[in-house]
Write a protein that holds these residues in place. Structure first.
Motif, PDB file in Angstrom:
ATOM      1  N   ILE A   1     -13.577   3.640   6.603  1.00 59.67           N
ATOM      2  CA  ILE A   1     -14.703   2.891   6.797  1.00 59.67           C
ATOM      3  C   ILE A   1     -14.186   1.663   7.675  1.00 59.67           C
ATOM      4  N   CYS A   2     -12.901   1.705   7.998  1.00 62.40           N
ATOM      5  CA  CYS A   2     -12.273   0.647   9.097  1.00 62.40           C
ATOM      6  C   CYS A   2     -12.280   0.733  10.255  1.00 62.40           C
ATOM      7  N   LYS A   3     -12.065   0.079  11.164  1.00 66.65           N
ATOM      8  CA  LYS A   3     -11.899   0.000  12.610  1.00 66.65           C
ATOM      9  C   LYS A   3     -10.344  -0.161  12.686  1.00 66.65           C
ATOM     10  N   GLU A   4      -9.847  -1.109  12.000  1.00 65.94           N
ATOM     11  CA  GLU A   4      -8.183  -1.327  11.999  1.00 65.94           C
ATOM     12  C   GLU A   4      -7.919  -1.551  10.774  1.00 65.94           C
ATOM     13  N   VAL A   5      -6.615  -1.065  10.440  1.00 65.67           N
ATOM     14  CA  VAL A   5      -5.782  -1.497   9.337  1.00 65.67           C
ATOM     15  C   VAL A   5      -4.507  -1.756   9.439  1.00 65.67           C
ATOM     16  N   PHE A   6      -3.923  -3.092   8.906  1.00 68.78           N
ATOM     17  CA  PHE A   6      -2.780  -3.632   9.063  1.00 68.78           C
ATOM     18  C   PHE A   6      -2.138  -3.399   7.637  1.00 68.78           C
ATOM     19  N   PHE A   7      -1.178  -2.553   7.865  1.00 71.62           N
ATOM     20  CA  PHE A   7      -0.353  -1.929   6.589  1.00 71.62           C
ATOM     21  C   PHE A   7       0.940  -2.658   6.161  1.00 71.62           C
ATOM     22  N   LEU A   8       0.908  -3.864   5.394  1.00 70.31           N
ATOM     23  CA  LEU A   8       1.947  -4.634   5.189  1.00 70.31           C
ATOM     24  C   LEU A   8       2.846  -4.201   4.132  1.00 70.31           C
ATOM     25  N   ALA A   9       4.084  -3.770   4.512  1.00 65.82           N
ATOM     26  CA  ALA A   9       4.946  -3.276   3.471  1.00 65.82           C
ATOM     27  C   ALA A   9       6.428  -3.592   4.045  1.00 65.82           C
TER      28      ALA A   9
ATOM     29  N   PRO B   1       0.865  -1.105   0.082  1.00 64.85           N
ATOM     30  CA  PRO B   1      -0.113  -0.034   0.145  1.00 64.85           C
ATOM     31  C   PRO B   1       0.886   1.344   0.237  1.00 64.85           C
ATOM     32  N   THR B   2       2.161   1.240  -0.269  1.00 55.62           N
ATOM     33  CA  THR B   2       2.928   2.361  -0.389  1.00 55.62           C
ATOM     34  C   THR B   2       2.917   3.414  -1.429  1.00 55.62           C
TER      35      THR B   2
ATOM     36  N   ILE C   1       1.106   6.820   5.691  1.00 53.69           N
ATOM     37  CA  ILE C   1       0.069   7.039   6.835  1.00 53.69           C
ATOM     38  C   ILE C   1      -0.325   8.400   7.258  1.00 53.69           C
ATOM     39  N   THR C   2       0.814   9.110   7.053  1.00 57.52           N
ATOM     40  CA  THR C   2       0.781  10.554   7.814  1.00 57.52           C
ATOM     41  C   THR C   2      -0.173  11.592   6.723  1.00 57.52           C
ATOM     42  N   LYS C   3      -0.391  10.880   5.755  1.00 61.33           N
ATOM     43  CA  LYS C   3      -1.147  11.725   4.798  1.00 61.33           C
ATOM     44  C   LYS C   3      -2.891  11.588   5.285  1.00 61.33           C
ATOM     45  N   LEU C   4      -3.048  10.616   6.152  1.00 59.14           N
ATOM     46  CA  LEU C   4      -4.370  10.285   6.634  1.00 59.14           C
ATOM     47  C   LEU C   4      -4.675  11.634   7.630  1.00 59.14           C
ATOM     48  N   PRO C   5      -6.198  12.114   7.939  1.00 59.15           N
ATOM     49  CA  PRO C   5      -6.395  12.886   9.074  1.00 59.15           C
ATOM     50  C   PRO C   5      -5.770  12.252  10.296  1.00 59.15           C
ATOM     51  N   ALA C   6      -5.502  13.043  11.312  1.00 57.69           N
ATOM     52  CA  ALA C   6      -4.757  12.756  12.453  1.00 57.69           C
ATOM     53  C   ALA C   6      -5.564  11.506  13.291  1.00 57.69           C
TER      54      ALA C   6
ATOM     55  N   ASP D   1       9.848   3.931   5.880  1.00 56.96           N
ATOM     56  CA  ASP D   1       9.757   5.332   5.717  1.00 56.96           C
ATOM     57  C   ASP D   1       8.535   5.781   4.800  1.00 56.96           C
ATOM     58  N   LYS D   2       8.428   4.859   3.756  1.00 57.02           N
ATOM     59  CA  LYS D   2       7.337   5.315   2.713  1.00 57.02           C
ATOM     60  C   LYS D   2       5.969   4.823   3.206  1.00 57.02           C
ATOM     61  N   ALA D   3       6.010   3.956   4.005  1.00 56.05           N
ATOM     62  CA  ALA D   3       4.510   3.617   4.773  1.00 56.05           C
ATOM     63  C   ALA D   3       4.333   4.907   5.762  1.00 56.05           C
TER      64      ALA D   3
END
Length: 277
Positions: free
Chosen positions: A23-31, A8-9, A41-46, A35-37
């Motif tokens: 729309i998710c309660k929890e997201v597992f970001f596999l990468a 997802p990077t 992630i920081t592009k999301l609202p806080a 640094d790219k992750a």
């Protein structure tokens, strides 16, 4: 909803991640690139960032895939959706530390292992789904099950890629056969020919084709639509295991529909991954 997504990077994986996280309660970001992750992630609202768990995963290192699955299992009792999005085409033949040809490991074996390791918590969800990003390139596959690692035959970047995209569809149908009775839904998809950095690793005629086709390609926002549609939609049981294009059932190759091929692929994959399964 609890989601795990690979790759997802960048590209359609990043768009899918950003569209589904709200729309998710929890997201597992596999990468593999932390640094790219973090950048994505920081592009999301806080208030959305706290939902996301970075899980280091390198599909060229199956020990890391095993570890990633264990980490997710320790963090949650169930998983609603797994999107197997990561992959790539590679100009030169590269062997991974596990001894597998990189295209095979990054596009198929890593996801086969991850999905099987996560199956216990997927089946604890109310409506579990596995979504596999394939490609129309699967129609050019020329599979030699006796030489998947190109030990004897000359390596072709495009054929290697076409083969694993076929495997994505065969794997999807096998998942339904094996776990559909337990409530699992599984879908494969063609995202379209997307204008991303994907083709940068390619060479030869494929790189030329990629360059010539760029003016006609869709962007990542458009390319992610089918993945997002499949994640959000409750589709009829009759479409379980289907291959989708443009958010509609598509027509894969006859080989992709072969029961003998998918059974052979499953048996071969289990044998190659015996030490990890």
């Amino acid at each position: 909803m609890k989601l795990a997504i690979t790759g997802p990077t960048s590209g359609i994986g990043a768009v899918t991640f950003h569209q589904l996280t709200p729309i998710c309660k929890e997201v597992f970001f596999l990468a593999r690139n932390k640094d790219k992750a973090q950048e994505e992630i920081t592009k999301l609202p806080a208030h959305e960032q706290s939902k996301v768990r970075f899980i280091y995963t390198d599909f060229a290192d199956l020990d890391s895939v095993n570890k990633a699955a264990l980490e997710i299992q320790e963090m949650t009792g169930h998983l609603d959706i797994l999107i197997n999005n990561a992959g790539g085409i590679f100009q030169e033949k590269v062997s991974t530390k596990d001894g597998f040809e990189l295209t095979l490991s990054a596009n198929h074996l890593g996801h086969f292992l991850l999905t099987n390791k996560l199956m216990p918590i997927l089946l604890k969800a109310r409506n579990p789904k596995v979504i596999n990003v394939s490609s129309e390139a699967h129609k050019a596959a020329k599979v030699n099950f006796e030489d998947l690692n190109y030990t004897h035959n000359t390596y072709s970047a495009f054929t290697a890629y076409a083969n694993v995209k076929l495997f994505n569809i065969l794997f999807t149908k096998s998942l339904v056969e094996k776990f559909g009775k337990n409530g699992l839904r599984s879908y494969a998809l063609h995202p379209g020919v997307v204008k991303t950095n994907f083709g940068n690793e390619a060479g030869g005629i494929f790189k030329l084709f990629w360059w010539m086709a760029k003016p006609f390609m869709i962007d990542a926002q458009e390319g992610a639509k089918t993945s997002i549609f499949l994640a959000k939609s409750q589709l009829p049981e009759s479409q379980n295991g289907f291959y989708f294009k443009n958010s509609r059932p598509g027509s894969p190759s006859k080989t992709a529909l072969s029961k003998a091929m998918r059974e052979k692929l499953w048996t071969k994959s289990e044998a190659l991954l015996e030490k990890y399964l």
